[in-house]
Design an enzyme around this catalytic site. Structure first.
Site, PDB file in Angstrom:
ATOM      1  N   HIS A   7      99.990  84.380  96.955  1.00  0.00           N
ATOM      2  CA  HIS A   7     100.468  83.631  95.632  1.00  0.00           C
ATOM      3  C   HIS A   7      99.076  83.725  94.776  1.00  0.00           C
ATOM      4  O   HIS A   7      98.012  84.144  95.146  1.00  0.00           O
ATOM      5  CB  HIS A   7     100.558  82.162  96.037  1.00  0.00           C
ATOM      6  N   GLU A  43     100.814  70.097  96.533  1.00  0.00           N
ATOM      7  CA  GLU A  43     101.096  71.375  96.270  1.00  0.00           C
ATOM      8  C   GLU A  43     102.769  71.904  95.898  1.00  0.00           C
ATOM      9  O   GLU A  43     103.340  71.376  96.663  1.00  0.00           O
ATOM     10  CB  GLU A  43     100.536  72.621  97.065  1.00  0.00           C
ATOM     11  N   GLN A  60     101.311  79.015  93.228  1.00  0.00           N
ATOM     12  CA  GLN A  60     100.935  77.622  93.952  1.00  0.00           C
ATOM     13  C   GLN A  60     100.293  76.633  92.913  1.00  0.00           C
ATOM     14  O   GLN A  60      99.140  76.859  92.771  1.00  0.00           O
ATOM     15  CB  GLN A  60      99.747  77.958  95.294  1.00  0.00           C
ATOM     16  N   HIS A  84      92.688  80.326  92.275  1.00  0.00           N
ATOM     17  CA  HIS A  84      92.149  81.423  93.206  1.00  0.00           C
ATOM     18  C   HIS A  84      93.555  82.326  93.344  1.00  0.00           C
ATOM     19  O   HIS A  84      94.666  82.075  92.808  1.00  0.00           O
ATOM     20  CB  HIS A  84      92.167  80.581  94.715  1.00  0.00           C
ATOM     21  N   GLU A 134      91.451  83.715  98.749  1.00  0.00           N
ATOM     22  CA  GLU A 134      92.168  83.266  99.935  1.00  0.00           C
ATOM     23  C   GLU A 134      92.919  84.439 100.723  1.00  0.00           C
ATOM     24  O   GLU A 134      93.606  85.159  99.997  1.00  0.00           O
ATOM     25  CB  GLU A 134      93.266  82.116  99.448  1.00  0.00           C
TER      26      GLU A 134
HETATM   27  N1  CMX Z   1      87.035  79.993  91.382  1.00  0.00           N
HETATM   28  C1  CMX Z   1      85.678  80.659  90.786  1.00  0.00           C
HETATM   29  N2  CMX Z   1      84.396  80.115  90.960  1.00  0.00           N
HETATM   30  C2  CMX Z   1      84.406  78.768  91.625  1.00  0.00           C
HETATM   31  C3  CMX Z   1      85.594  78.097  91.873  1.00  0.00           C
HETATM   32  C4  CMX Z   1      86.665  78.666  91.828  1.00  0.00           C
HETATM   33  N3  CMX Z   1      88.020  78.046  92.209  1.00  0.00           N
HETATM   34  N4  CMX Z   1      85.054  76.781  92.232  1.00  0.00           N
HETATM   35  C5  CMX Z   1      83.820  76.879  92.380  1.00  0.00           C
HETATM   36  N5  CMX Z   1      83.427  77.961  91.691  1.00  0.00           N
HETATM   37  C6  CMX Z   1      82.010  78.213  91.343  1.00  0.00           C
HETATM   38  C7  CMX Z   1      81.450  77.280  90.315  1.00  0.00           C
HETATM   39  O1  CMX Z   1      81.579  77.658  89.026  1.00  0.00           O
HETATM   40  C8  CMX Z   1      79.880  77.495  90.709  1.00  0.00           C
HETATM   41  O2  CMX Z   1      79.203  78.245  90.148  1.00  0.00           O
HETATM   42  P1  CMX Z   1      77.864  78.160  89.471  1.00  0.00           P
HETATM   43  O3  CMX Z   1      77.022  77.819  90.549  1.00  0.00           O
HETATM   44  O4  CMX Z   1      77.625  79.340  88.553  1.00  0.00           O
HETATM   45  O5  CMX Z   1      78.181  77.027  88.462  1.00  0.00           O
HETATM   46  C9  CMX Z   1      79.852  77.561  92.236  1.00  0.00           C
HETATM   47  O6  CMX Z   1      81.365  78.234  92.630  1.00  0.00           O
HETATM   48  C10 CMX Z   1      79.663  76.484  93.152  1.00  0.00           C
HETATM   49  O7  CMX Z   1      80.590  75.436  92.698  1.00  0.00           O
HETATM   50  P2  CMX Z   1      80.698  73.856  92.943  1.00  0.00           P
HETATM   51  O8  CMX Z   1      81.426  73.262  91.871  1.00  0.00           O
HETATM   52  O9  CMX Z   1      79.250  73.398  93.394  1.00  0.00           O
HETATM   53  O10 CMX Z   1      81.676  73.937  94.289  1.00  0.00           O
HETATM   54  P3  CMX Z   1      81.272  74.059  95.843  1.00  0.00           P
HETATM   55  O11 CMX Z   1      80.283  74.917  96.102  1.00  0.00           O
HETATM   56  O12 CMX Z   1      81.356  72.716  96.454  1.00  0.00           O
HETATM   57  O13 CMX Z   1      82.831  74.641  96.307  1.00  0.00           O
HETATM   58  C11 CMX Z   1      84.070  76.265  97.132  1.00  0.00           C
HETATM   59  C12 CMX Z   1      83.141  75.902  95.831  1.00  0.00           C
HETATM   60  C13 CMX Z   1      84.580  77.573  96.578  1.00  0.00           C
HETATM   61  C14 CMX Z   1      82.999  76.820  98.057  1.00  0.00           C
HETATM   62  C15 CMX Z   1      85.145  75.337  97.473  1.00  0.00           C
HETATM   63  O14 CMX Z   1      85.756  74.963  96.296  1.00  0.00           O
HETATM   64  C16 CMX Z   1      85.944  75.886  98.763  1.00  0.00           C
HETATM   65  O15 CMX Z   1      85.425  75.640  99.549  1.00  0.00           O
HETATM   66  N6  CMX Z   1      87.137  76.201  98.366  1.00  0.00           N
HETATM   67  C17 CMX Z   1      88.015  76.734  99.225  1.00  0.00           C
HETATM   68  C18 CMX Z   1      89.215  75.532  99.619  1.00  0.00           C
HETATM   69  C19 CMX Z   1      89.927  75.065  98.432  1.00  0.00           C
HETATM   70  O16 CMX Z   1      89.752  75.789  97.322  1.00  0.00           O
HETATM   71  N7  CMX Z   1      91.239  74.447  98.818  1.00  0.00           N
HETATM   72  C20 CMX Z   1      92.167  74.243  97.766  1.00  0.00           C
HETATM   73  C21 CMX Z   1      93.348  75.314  97.748  1.00  0.00           C
HETATM   74  C22 CMX Z   1      94.184  75.245  99.136  1.00  0.00           C
HETATM   75  C23 CMX Z   1      95.428  76.122  99.303  1.00  0.00           C
HETATM   76  O17 CMX Z   1      95.174  77.339  98.547  1.00  0.00           O
HETATM   77  O18 CMX Z   1      96.314  76.158 100.206  1.00  0.00           O
HETATM   78 CO    CO Z   2      96.275  79.059  98.111  1.00  0.00          CO
END
Ligand code: CMX
Ligand code: CO
Length: 146
Positions: A7, A43, A60, A84, A134
């Protein structure tokens, strides 16, 4: 090890309005809806192609359920849009270990629960060319004969 795009995740503020946009514009229907409190999302899965056996390719749509969730933080900083991409695999733990050995940070030490009982792990976007990635293993019950 990875056989398909499972997805593409899209962050939105209003799940119902966004689902309606995809229905009226492209004819994609909501195949499944759920709330995943661990991920902080409500979702909807819209099947783009394939059959409903855990191996389809979907969109998604993700609406945050709480302000400190990853999707809420993403909406605050970047606004609505692609959040993502998810690649499908038959063994998410093995796939995550193999990817981890290449130096990419695996964000989940153990697979978590994803949509419809799937098992998921996330990879750090900063190690994936700016793409939050993912890895997904479909639930056994979603696989024919499984
Ligand atoms: N895509 C690309 N880059 C991303 C991003 C995304 N979705 N989310 C955050 N970033 C980048 C930010 O732009 C930032 O970059 P800079 O430092 O250059 O500004 C950096 O990552 C850190 O961002 P943040 O806002 O401080 O965010 P966190 O570090 O707190 O979290 C992440 C980022 C990816 C670790 C966190 O979002 C995560 O753990 N994601 C996994 C879980 C998730 O997304 N769940 C929802 C979907 C569930 C599903 O699919 O079922
Ligand atoms: Co997902």
């Amino acid at each position: 090890m990875f056989s398909r795009i499972d997805h593409v995740g899209i962050a939105c503020r209003d799940l119902d309005a966004t689902a309606e946009f995809y229905r009226r514009t492209y004819g994609f229907e909501v195949a499944h809806e759920e709330v995943n409190e661990q991920q902080g999302v409500r979702e909807a899965m819209l099947r783009v192609n394939g059959t409903d056996d855990g191996h389809a390719t979907c969109l998604q749509l993700l609406e945050p359920t709480r302000p400190d969730s990853p999707v809420a933080k993403f909406l605050d900083s970047r606004g609505e849009g692609v959040h993502h991409i998810a690649f499908g695999t038959g063994d998410v733990a093995a796939a995550a270990a193999a990817v981890g050995h290449t130096g990419v940070r695996v964000l989940d030490a153990e697979p978590r629960q994803g949509t419809s009982g799937s098992r998921i792990v996330f990879l750090h976007p900063k190690d994936c060319g700016g793409v939050l990635t993912e890895l997904v293993e479909a639930a056994v019950s979603a696989v024919p004969g499984g």
